[in-house]
Scaffold this active site. Structure first.
Site, PDB file in Angstrom:
ATOM      1  N   CYS A 207       0.834  -1.201   0.000  1.00 30.59           N
ATOM      2  CA  CYS A 207       0.000   0.000   0.000  1.00 30.59           C
ATOM      3  C   CYS A 207       0.876   1.261   0.000  1.00 30.59           C
ATOM      4  O   CYS A 207       1.504   1.568  -0.999  1.00 30.59           O
ATOM      5  CB  CYS A 207      -0.975  -0.036   1.177  1.00 30.59           C
TER       6      CYS A 207
ATOM      7  N   HIS B 138      -3.610  -5.140   0.196  1.00 30.74           N
ATOM      8  CA  HIS B 138      -3.107  -5.676   1.468  1.00 30.74           C
ATOM      9  C   HIS B 138      -3.209  -7.206   1.449  1.00 30.74           C
ATOM     10  O   HIS B 138      -4.191  -7.771   1.934  1.00 30.74           O
ATOM     11  CB  HIS B 138      -3.917  -5.124   2.643  1.00 30.74           C
TER      12      HIS B 138
ATOM     13  N   GLU C  72      -1.848  -9.373   3.230  1.00 30.36           N
ATOM     14  CA  GLU C  72      -1.799  -9.997   4.556  1.00 30.36           C
ATOM     15  C   GLU C  72      -3.175 -10.379   5.081  1.00 30.36           C
ATOM     16  O   GLU C  72      -3.316 -11.282   5.914  1.00 30.36           O
ATOM     17  CB  GLU C  72      -1.093  -9.078   5.561  1.00 30.36           C
TER      18      GLU C  72
END
Length: 563
Positions: free
Chosen positions: A371, A498, A500
């Site tokens: 990001c 993102h 994750e």
């Protein structure tokens, strides 16, 4: 529908989220479809405007919901996809009731906490518990509900009262409460195993059977908690208490969990990643980032060392004001095997992040930018390779003559909450010659979660690509830059999304896996083998199939041996 309410006592942060996730995991391992709801008694509508220091990471869901980080635990443990309505707050409930009152739904009655707020809580839970959370679209059979905070807090009282009523509405055989408390030592959280005499005393004073007192002592990995609960008979008790159709055969999914948790205790090789950010004093600010790194490190059989680097300490001003902190920060960065710059907001520490990115690029250190980290990698390359010395994001320098990162057209600068590009969006790979595409299994596109207000300026794209800084992934319209890769570098990758948020213990996120593989010196070997990992570290097939198991075999992401 069976409802399991998880509450906490003594202190907040006792571990209710891990207990709720673990209970759901062992029930799912029995073949049941499980969903989860997190109740946060704060008045905020959602977690979107929280400072990471205030409440930890803001977790983003497929539908763009900005929610409590515990929903990340539910998704990772249970391998499910939740929605924004799986996170219930006091703000949402009161907003819903007030809207009904304004419409005249209550027919002129006095609107009160009891019954209107308590009824609204129960209706929300019943409705949301039935929403499918897996790809098969099957309605869940069990709903695990975590009530945030501590029993006795003023703000929790309407929820406690709602569930007091709820237990009688749904009947005893469909509702039970797990209370997580603390046992100080000079479902009880404690540092070591409880003696039977202590459990019997708790049983007597809490008016429950001894078998209902479950000890959850400190363990080396949170992934051991489901195994700890299962060993103490939680499944058999819940099966009887809630009259659930649970098979008595060995639970296949938990075999994989045991292999995974055992492996984490046997790791000998180590890999270090410098996490360069501005919220490094509070690790929960990067909870999903840390989990994604852990999943990837475990997959390649390495022990993970995260070196937290405050990005502001890398800046020249710190050298003048606090030279010790400056040199310590640079020592951490330079001694790491790889560099990660995660997402963030605000100007503080951004120049330090750019210094770290520059160092990783020039020193050929594996790098992943997420990001803001990806946007700053664009800024760094523009300044130091393209010669645009004032290149910046308009977030930090609105007057820059080279605005390489710009405000998105749909962003409303007058309002903070819910104004970003949020949720699951598709990224199309524009070339076959992409490391990240190979890590994703040579996929033509990926669907990942976003949370940003600014984007790379597409008008300047050609200047970068002429110098080997390639935008290999873009949105469906080809207008937004989603993935960057740098030629002639072991691993220099940036993603606007993102990744994750969708990493799982046995299905690590490909961008993070790539970073760990490169940091351990194993990326090229992995790619040459067709993105397959060594048999010595795979999870055994004899444990049968379950959702995480089938995905690990599909994506071929166990581990790789030294070469």
């Amino acid at each position: 529908m069976k409802y399991i309410l998880v509450t906490g006592g003594v202190i907040s942060g006792i571990g209710k989220g891990i207990i709720a996730s673990s209970v759901g995991t062992i029930l799912k391992s029995c073949g049941l479809h499980v969903t989860a709801i997190k109740i946060d008694p704060y008045i905020n509508i959602d977690a979107g405007t929280f400072s990471p220091y205030e409440h930890g990471e803001v977790f983003v869901l497929d539908d763009g919901g900005e929610v409590d980080l515990d929903l990340g635990n539910y998704e990772r443990f249970l391998d499910i996809r939740l929605t924004r309505d799986n996170n219930l707050t006091t703000g949402k409930i009161y907003q819903s009731v007030i809207n009904k009152e304004r419409r005249g739904d209550y027919l002129g009655k006095t609107v009160q906490v009891v019954p209107h707020i308590t009824d609204a809580i129960q209706e929300w839970v019943v409705k949301q518990a039935r929403v499918p959370v897996e790809d098969d679209d099957v309605e869940p059979q069990v709903c695990v509900i975590e009530l945030g905070g501590t029993v006795g807090d003023i703000e929790s009282m309407p929820f406690i009262e709602a569930f007091r009523q709820f237990q009688f509405k749904v009947k005893r055989e469909n509702f039970c409460n797990i209370h997580v408390s603390l046992i100080p030592q000079i479902m009880c959280r404690c540092s070591t195993v409880l003696e039977n005499s202590v459990k019997e005393k708790i049983s007597m004073f809490c008016h429950v059977e001894p078998e209902q007192v479950i000890c959850v002592h400190d363990v080396s990995s949170i992934y051991k908690v489901p195994l700890l609960l299962e060993k103490q008979g939680v499944v058999s008790y819940l099966s009887r208490r809630l009259n659930m159709p649970i098979e008595t055969r060995p639970r296949k999914m938990l075999t994989k969990w045991k292999e995974m948790s055992d492996r984490s205790d046997r790791l000998l090789e180590q890999c270090s990643i410098a996490l360069v950010g501005k919220y490094t004093k509070f690790s929960d600010s990067y909870a999903s980032v840390i989990k994604a790194l852990e999943h990837s490190a475990l997959a390649i059989s390495h022990k993970l060392e995260v070196k937290y680097v405050d990005s502001a300490h890398l800046e020249p001003s710190t050298l003048q004001e606090e030279p010790v902190k400056y040199h310590e920060a640079w020592q951490k960065l330079c001694s790491a095997d790889g560099v990660l710059v995660p997402g963030g907001f605000g100007v503080r520490g951004t120049e330090g992040k750019i210094h770290a990115i520059s160092w990783a690029r020039n020193q050929k250190k594996p790098f992943l930018g997420v990001c803001l980290g990806m946007q700053l990698a664009v800024c760094e390359f523009a300044r130091n390779t393209l010669g645009w010395t004032d290149a910046n994001s308009t977030e930090f320098d609105p007057e820059s003559k080279h605005p390489v990162v710009i405000d998105m057209p749909e962003h409303n600068p007058g309002q903070m909450g819910g104004t970003m590009r949020l949720g699951k969006r598709r990224t199309i790979f524009k070339t076959n010659n992409s490391v990240l595409r190979k890590l994703y299994g040579d996929a033509e596109y990926v669907d990942e979660r976003h949370r940003h207000r600014f984007e790379v300026n597409p008008e300047l794209k050609s200047h970068f690509e002429e110098k080997g800084f390639r935008f290999v992934g873009q949105d469906v319209e080809g207008e937004r830059m989603e993935v960057i890769e740098l030629d002639d570098h072991p691993y220099f990758v940036g993603v606007q999304y993102h990744p994750e948020f969708t990493s799982r213990p046995m299905k690590p996120s490909p961008p993070y896996l790539g970073l760990l593989l490169a940091a351990a010196g194993k990326l090229q070997s992995y790619l040459q083998k067709g993105c397959r990992l060594s048999p010595r570290d795979t999870y055994s097939d004899q444990s049968g199939s379950s959702s995480p198991d089938s995905e690990i075999s599909e994506l071929k992401l166990p581990s790789i041996s030294n070469e």
